[in-house]
Design a protein around this motif. Structure first.
Motif, PDB file in Angstrom:
ATOM      1  N   LEU A   1      -3.518  -6.819   2.730  1.00 57.48           N
ATOM      2  CA  LEU A   1      -3.008  -5.459   2.768  1.00 57.48           C
ATOM      3  C   LEU A   1      -1.656  -5.418   3.477  1.00 57.48           C
ATOM      4  O   LEU A   1      -1.514  -5.945   4.587  1.00 57.48           O
ATOM      5  CB  LEU A   1      -3.992  -4.544   3.499  1.00 57.48           C
TER       6      LEU A   1
ATOM      7  N   ALA B   1      -6.528   1.802   3.478  1.00 61.18           N
ATOM      8  CA  ALA B   1      -7.456   1.301   2.460  1.00 61.18           C
ATOM      9  C   ALA B   1      -8.871   1.835   2.614  1.00 61.18           C
ATOM     10  O   ALA B   1      -9.713   1.624   1.737  1.00 61.18           O
ATOM     11  CB  ALA B   1      -7.485  -0.230   2.507  1.00 61.18           C
TER      12      ALA B   1
ATOM     13  N   LEU C   1       0.808  -1.218   0.000  1.00 57.37           N
ATOM     14  CA  LEU C   1       0.000   0.000   0.000  1.00 57.37           C
ATOM     15  C   LEU C   1       0.844   1.272   0.000  1.00 57.37           C
ATOM     16  O   LEU C   1       0.300   2.374  -0.053  1.00 57.37           O
ATOM     17  CB  LEU C   1      -0.919   0.013   1.228  1.00 57.37           C
TER      18      LEU C   1
ATOM     19  N   PRO D   1      -2.836   7.238   0.652  1.00 61.86           N
ATOM     20  CA  PRO D   1      -3.533   6.405  -0.332  1.00 61.86           C
ATOM     21  C   PRO D   1      -3.175   6.730  -1.775  1.00 61.86           C
ATOM     22  O   PRO D   1      -3.164   5.842  -2.622  1.00 61.86           O
ATOM     23  CB  PRO D   1      -5.008   6.701  -0.041  1.00 61.86           C
TER      24      PRO D   1
ATOM     25  N   MET E   1      -0.327   4.783  -3.549  1.00 58.43           N
ATOM     26  CA  MET E   1      -0.556   3.390  -3.880  1.00 58.43           C
ATOM     27  C   MET E   1      -0.430   3.205  -5.390  1.00 58.43           C
ATOM     28  O   MET E   1      -0.751   4.107  -6.160  1.00 58.43           O
ATOM     29  CB  MET E   1      -1.965   3.002  -3.413  1.00 58.43           C
TER      30      MET E   1
ATOM     31  N   ASP F   1      -4.456  -0.409  -6.361  1.00 62.69           N
ATOM     32  CA  ASP F   1      -5.769   0.228  -6.302  1.00 62.69           C
ATOM     33  C   ASP F   1      -6.818  -0.632  -7.017  1.00 62.69           C
ATOM     34  O   ASP F   1      -7.921  -0.846  -6.507  1.00 62.69           O
ATOM     35  CB  ASP F   1      -5.688   1.618  -6.930  1.00 62.69           C
TER      36      ASP F   1
ATOM     37  N   TYR G   1      -5.907  -8.313   6.643  1.00 62.80           N
ATOM     38  CA  TYR G   1      -4.931  -7.323   7.105  1.00 62.80           C
ATOM     39  C   TYR G   1      -4.515  -7.658   8.536  1.00 62.80           C
ATOM     40  O   TYR G   1      -5.259  -8.259   9.306  1.00 62.80           O
ATOM     41  CB  TYR G   1      -5.510  -5.903   7.055  1.00 62.80           C
TER      42      TYR G   1
ATOM     43  N   LEU H   1      -7.581  -3.811  -5.021  1.00 60.77           N
ATOM     44  CA  LEU H   1      -8.304  -3.501  -3.797  1.00 60.77           C
ATOM     45  C   LEU H   1      -9.772  -3.175  -4.080  1.00 60.77           C
ATOM     46  O   LEU H   1     -10.678  -3.657  -3.393  1.00 60.77           O
ATOM     47  CB  LEU H   1      -7.623  -2.326  -3.096  1.00 60.77           C
TER      48      LEU H   1
ATOM     49  N   ARG I   1      -5.465  -1.197   7.256  1.00 56.94           N
ATOM     50  CA  ARG I   1      -6.916  -1.045   7.053  1.00 56.94           C
ATOM     51  C   ARG I   1      -7.285   0.430   6.940  1.00 56.94           C
ATOM     52  O   ARG I   1      -8.166   0.804   6.139  1.00 56.94           O
ATOM     53  CB  ARG I   1      -7.651  -1.709   8.218  1.00 56.94           C
TER      54      ARG I   1
ATOM     55  N   MET J   1     -11.548   0.186  -0.466  1.00 59.65           N
ATOM     56  CA  MET J   1     -12.025  -1.196  -0.482  1.00 59.65           C
ATOM     57  C   MET J   1     -13.553  -1.238  -0.537  1.00 59.65           C
ATOM     58  O   MET J   1     -14.232  -0.373   0.046  1.00 59.65           O
ATOM     59  CB  MET J   1     -11.509  -1.944   0.753  1.00 59.65           C
TER      60      MET J   1
END
Length: 242
Positions: free
Chosen positions: A106, A50, A12, A17, A20, A25, A36, A28, A47, A54
């Motif tokens: 993850l 993401a 990740l 984010p 990534m 991406d 995770y 996910l 988590r 997600m």
């Protein structure tokens, strides 16, 4: 014969984010099962990264560490507890694979760089289909945050963990052009002494939460004695340049 599901170890990146990869991406967003690691009672850093990406319909598989810092690293009970934990989680993922389920695991940073996923990979590779999606490492995020290149020309970069003995840290810091020190946590005082012994304290920077909203960059001399887990020490190389 039914298709085996694939286990994806998805990097990740360092915490933002938007750092990534496109592949991470895509996997996910399309995942039906997402696993995770986390400390018991916590949401988990991976988590959190993401969140918002997600699918809400995905089945979540929280893998909670039995121990983190409660037992000393050199205590046989620590290794035994984690070995049993990783074996159990690998079996859990292998069972989903046998049912034809793909699982996205993850991974903070890069799955193959000081990551917990490596311990699952060692138990799953060759038994079930596994694919690794690399990610930007925390150390790359840290030296970018510092605003300086970590190496120039022929500089040698050494990556260390602060869990090493103090004299070994000092020896390796003294013998390298540039350095990254990870896994600092409770070892800050020892690392500070090692930098001073090696004559590198004035060159060192401490980056906390690189590429995260609470990011901070300070000189070692200004860094607090207590630092969070997501802390990296940098010594920039000063080598050959045009």
């Amino acid at each position: 014969m039914s298709r085996e599901g694939k286990i994806y170890g998805v990097g990740l990146g360092p915490g933002a984010p938007d750092l990534m990869s496109v592949r991470a991406d895509r996997l996910l967003r399309g995942a039906s099962h997402i696993a995770y690691f986390r400390k018991a009672g916590r949401a988990g850093r991976a988590r959190a990264i993401a969140e918002g990406i997600m699918p809400q319909t995905a089945t979540e598989i929280a893998m909670e560490y039995p121990v983190t810092t409660e037992i000393a690293l050199d205590d046989p009970a620590y290794n035994r507890a984690l070995s049993e934990f990783y074996a159990a989680q690998a079996a859990r993922l292998a069972a989903l694979s046998a049912q034809g389920r793909d699982v996205v695991v993850l991974c903070e940073g890069d799955p193959f760089f000081y990551g917990s996923f490596m311990h699952l990979h060692a138990r799953l590779a060759g038994a079930v289909p596994v694919e690794i999606v690399p990610g930007i490492t925390g150390m790359s995020g840290a030296w970018t945050a510092s605003g300086q290149p970590i190496t120039w020309g022929d500089d040698v970069l050494t990556v260390l963990t602060a869990t090493l003995p103090e004299d070994e840290l000092a020896r390796r810091l003294r013998g390298t052009d540039a350095a990254v020190v990870m896994k600092i946590g409770r070892n800050m005082a020892k690392l500070r002494r090692a930098c001073e012994t090696a004559g590198r304290a004035s060159d060192a920077f401490v980056v906390q939460y690189a590429q995260m909203p609470q990011q901070s960059v300070t000189r070692l001399s200004d860094a607090p004695e207590s630092v969070p887990y997501f802390t990296i020490l940098l010594i920039h190389g000063q080598g050959r340049r045009p």
